[in-house]
Scaffold this active site. Structure first.
Site, short mmCIF file in Angstrom:
data_model
loop_
_atom_site.label_atom_id
_atom_site.label_comp_id
_atom_site.label_asym_id
_atom_site.label_seq_id
_atom_site.Cartn_x
_atom_site.Cartn_y
_atom_site.Cartn_z
N HIS A 99 -32.41 7.78 -48.14
CA HIS A 99 -32.31 7.67 -46.70
C HIS A 99 -31.67 9.02 -46.25
O HIS A 99 -30.53 9.14 -46.76
CB HIS A 99 -31.48 6.51 -46.32
CG HIS A 99 -32.61 5.23 -46.26
ND1 HIS A 99 -32.85 4.59 -47.46
CD2 HIS A 99 -32.91 4.36 -45.61
CE1 HIS A 99 -33.26 3.47 -47.28
NE2 HIS A 99 -33.81 3.32 -46.26
N ASN A 131 -28.10 10.34 -54.97
CA ASN A 131 -28.26 9.28 -53.98
C ASN A 131 -27.42 8.09 -54.25
O ASN A 131 -26.78 7.51 -53.17
CB ASN A 131 -29.81 8.73 -54.07
CG ASN A 131 -30.14 7.81 -53.07
OD1 ASN A 131 -29.75 7.79 -51.87
ND2 ASN A 131 -31.02 6.87 -53.52
MG LIG Z 1 -29.39 6.83 -50.28
#
Ligand SMILES: [Mg+2]
Ligand SMILES: [Mg+2]
Lengths: 254, 254
Positions: A99, A131
């Site tokens: 994201h 991440n």
């Molecule tokens: Mg993430």
């Protein structure tokens, strides 16, 4: 439209957009406004140019009804099929669907969180060590700023940084994945502006390489001057921020 | 605003822009309108995303008062200093300052030709064998189409094409030159729509690698389906062209 420093709850979406974009758009390429963030999409690279968020104590607060287990990654049908990233592009690539606007920043409604799962808001990110670790740590740091700042503005995006090679020339080089050639950014940036109760601003800007980083990193080692991001990304950051109220940059009083 | 197929001389600049852009904008990122062409600028790569031209028998005709010897390459001050290409970026790079909108397409006035020397309209091109040869041949071919077509629309731009490497992965890789990291495109495209006296259209699309090509090349070997350009460049081409009047694509009746 100016808003108060109290983080008032948004009324309609138009007013929410002007809250989020209070200090100007970094660029105007393929802009889309969602419930709780704004995105500029790079149709050539099949990921965002930037996403903009406005965090308040309210929209990051725990909400038992808004959980990412109810969310699914979906292609963004607002873009032409020629220019869309798809779930199958990520399959077997070895990269996470990372994201840009973090899901946990958007707990005001299931729709708000769900929209962060649009693949336009996703970039291929190294999973372990990035991440799920270093980048996540940066996201947590940003969210926690809402504890003593009524308004936190965050612009996040990919970078494709040049590197000198042994032949003495400089190259931009990045992997692309899947049938739709989704670009794997070499780095990601975050530019953060937090406003305190007095209405003074503090700007911090970070660049992290898209790779596994050690567990014990110090986030502040990844701070860079904001103009290095503006040059590399082809953007202009927080142009409308009143300079006389900007009191700190990357922790230094100015 | 529709125009006649007769290639009427432009009135003001607004009407000229609507003539040039008659069939739609390929994208809307950092658009600037000049006297006789329209450009979308890529602030990250310091060169255009695309430039659009409308060639008529009149604006390509020889004009003794309009000569490139009166023109100079100048930086485009309409963009922020962070995002500009400069003459010194090209110095010693080994690349030509290659026009996207060709100077010789804009002979209606010295201003019109002069504006093609803005560095926003320039890309680093291999000189010998490309800018001065194969690519020049393509530009001449396009200009000659005005002999039997009252209207010729041309969209030109850079490409950064992915390539599979020995590790089995696919990468985009391109050189950047100078202090401002001006991107050296791997390829260039031209999408051409010519309108004949009957108002029928013929679309041709070309992609050429930015490298020295043999003297005796056949231009038509560089024709590609237009959607391959649209996907790779992140653009949409001639969206408003009436499909029932599009009679030929790359020389084939449809
Ligand atoms: Mg993430
Ligand atoms: Mg040339």
């Amino acid at each position: 439209q100016e808003i108060s420093a109290k983080g008032d709850a948004p009324a309609g979406n138009n007013s929410r957009v002007s809250q989020i974009m209070r200090f100007g758009f970094p660029g105007l390429d393929n802009v889309r406004t969602l419930k709780d963030y704004v995105i500029s999409y790079d149709r050539r690279n099949r990921t965002a140019n930037w996403v903009f968020e406005h965090l308040t104590p309210e929209n990051v607060a725990y909400n038992e009804y808004v959980d990412r287990k109810h969310c699914e990654f979906v292609e963004d049908e607002s873009f032409h099929p020629y220019h869309r990233a798809r779930n199958e592009d990520y399959k077997g690539s070895g990269y996470d669907r990372g994201h840009l606007a973090a899901a946990a920043n958007h707990r005001s409604s299931l729709q708000a969180m769900g929209e962060t799962f649009l693949l336009s808001n996703i970039s291929p990110q190294v999973g372990k060590g990035f991440n799920r670790d270093a980048w996540n740590k940066l996201e947590n740091y940003v969210r926690k700023l809402t504890k003593n700042h009524p308004n936190v503005y965050v612009c996040t995006g990919p970078l494709y940084l040049p590197r000198k090679e042994p032949d003495g020339k400089t190259y931009v080089k990045y992997e692309v994945i899947g049938k739709n050639n989704v670009a794997v950014p070499t780095h990601f940036f975050k530019v953060i502006v937090m406003e305190n109760e007095k209405g003074d601003f503090h700007l911090q800007s970070f660049v992290m390489p898209n790779q596994a980083l050690p567990d014990n990193i110090n986030l502040f080692n990844f701070q860079v001057p904001v103009d290095s991001i503006e040059r590399a990304a082809g953007l202009l950051m927080f142009e409308r921020l009143p300079r006389n109220r900007l009191k700190y940059i990357n922790g230094k009083k100015i």
